[in-house]
Scaffold this motif. Structure first.
Motif, PDB file in Angstrom:
ATOM      1  N   LYS A 186       0.848  -1.186   0.000  1.00  0.00           N
ATOM      2  CA  LYS A 186       0.000   0.000   0.000  1.00  0.00           C
ATOM      3  C   LYS A 186       0.887   1.240   0.000  1.00  0.00           C
ATOM      4  O   LYS A 186       1.800   1.364   0.810  1.00  0.00           O
ATOM      5  CB  LYS A 186      -0.931   0.004   1.214  1.00  0.00           C
ATOM      6  N   SER A 198      -3.207   6.504   0.799  1.00  0.00           N
ATOM      7  CA  SER A 198      -4.426   6.355   1.582  1.00  0.00           C
ATOM      8  C   SER A 198      -5.441   7.386   1.142  1.00  0.00           C
ATOM      9  O   SER A 198      -5.084   8.475   0.691  1.00  0.00           O
ATOM     10  CB  SER A 198      -4.142   6.593   3.071  1.00  0.00           C
ATOM     11  N   TYR A 256       0.648   7.129   1.870  1.00  0.00           N
ATOM     12  CA  TYR A 256       0.190   6.136   2.840  1.00  0.00           C
ATOM     13  C   TYR A 256       0.504   6.524   4.280  1.00  0.00           C
ATOM     14  O   TYR A 256       1.612   6.967   4.591  1.00  0.00           O
ATOM     15  CB  TYR A 256       0.839   4.786   2.531  1.00  0.00           C
ATOM     16  N   THR A 288      -0.195   5.062   8.422  1.00  0.00           N
ATOM     17  CA  THR A 288      -0.617   3.932   9.241  1.00  0.00           C
ATOM     18  C   THR A 288      -1.199   4.450  10.538  1.00  0.00           C
ATOM     19  O   THR A 288      -0.901   5.553  10.976  1.00  0.00           O
ATOM     20  CB  THR A 288       0.567   3.003   9.561  1.00  0.00           C
ATOM     21  N   ALA A 289      -2.023   3.647  11.140  1.00  0.00           N
ATOM     22  CA  ALA A 289      -2.579   3.935  12.470  1.00  0.00           C
ATOM     23  C   ALA A 289      -3.199   5.330  12.575  1.00  0.00           C
ATOM     24  O   ALA A 289      -2.904   6.070  13.491  1.00  0.00           O
ATOM     25  CB  ALA A 289      -1.513   3.741  13.536  1.00  0.00           C
ATOM     26  N   CYS A 290      -4.030   5.665  11.634  1.00  0.00           N
ATOM     27  CA  CYS A 290      -4.753   6.933  11.684  1.00  0.00           C
ATOM     28  C   CYS A 290      -6.237   6.624  11.647  1.00  0.00           C
ATOM     29  O   CYS A 290      -6.712   5.901  10.768  1.00  0.00           O
ATOM     30  CB  CYS A 290      -4.378   7.832  10.515  1.00  0.00           C
ATOM     31  N   ASN A 301      -8.076   7.179   8.289  1.00  0.00           N
ATOM     32  CA  ASN A 301      -7.758   6.407   7.091  1.00  0.00           C
ATOM     33  C   ASN A 301      -8.988   5.610   6.668  1.00  0.00           C
ATOM     34  O   ASN A 301      -9.455   4.737   7.390  1.00  0.00           O
ATOM     35  CB  ASN A 301      -6.577   5.477   7.358  1.00  0.00           C
ATOM     36  N   SER A 319      -6.770   2.141   2.090  1.00  0.00           N
ATOM     37  CA  SER A 319      -5.361   2.087   1.703  1.00  0.00           C
ATOM     38  C   SER A 319      -5.276   1.561   0.280  1.00  0.00           C
ATOM     39  O   SER A 319      -5.997   0.631  -0.091  1.00  0.00           O
ATOM     40  CB  SER A 319      -4.582   1.172   2.642  1.00  0.00           C
TER      41      SER A 319
END
Length: 65
Positions: free
Chosen positions: A3, A6, A35, A37-39, A42, A45
Motif C-alpha cells: 500500500k 491512503s 500512505y 498507518t494507524a490513523c 484512514n 489504503s
C-alpha cells in the motif's frame, strides 16, 4: 500488494505542506495522500495500481493522465 497511498476523511488534519487531492474511489470519498498507518481517519489504503485507477477516475474529462 504494498500500500502506497491512503484516502482519508476530511476530518484528517494534514500537515501544512501536505495537500490531499479530493477523490472518490470504490465508493469512498476523501483526500488522496501518501500512505499513513494507524490513523483513525484512514478510509482506504491503496496500492500503486489502485492509485493510478483512482487518479484516472477522478481526472477532469479534458485531461490526459
Amino acid at each position: 500488494m504494498i500500500k502506497t497511498h491512503s484516502i482519508v476523511s476530511e476530518a484528517c488534519e494534514l500537515r501544512p505542506h501536505h495537500i490531499g487531492m479530493p477523490v472518490t474511489y470504490k465508493g469512498v470519498t476523501g483526500y488522496l495522500i501518501r500512505y499513513i498507518t494507524a490513523c483513525e481517519h484512514n478510509l482506504l489504503s491503496l496500492s500503486l495500481d489502485e492509485v493510478r485507477e483512482c487518479l484516472a477516475a477522478n481526472a477532469p474529462a479534458d485531461t490526459d493522465i
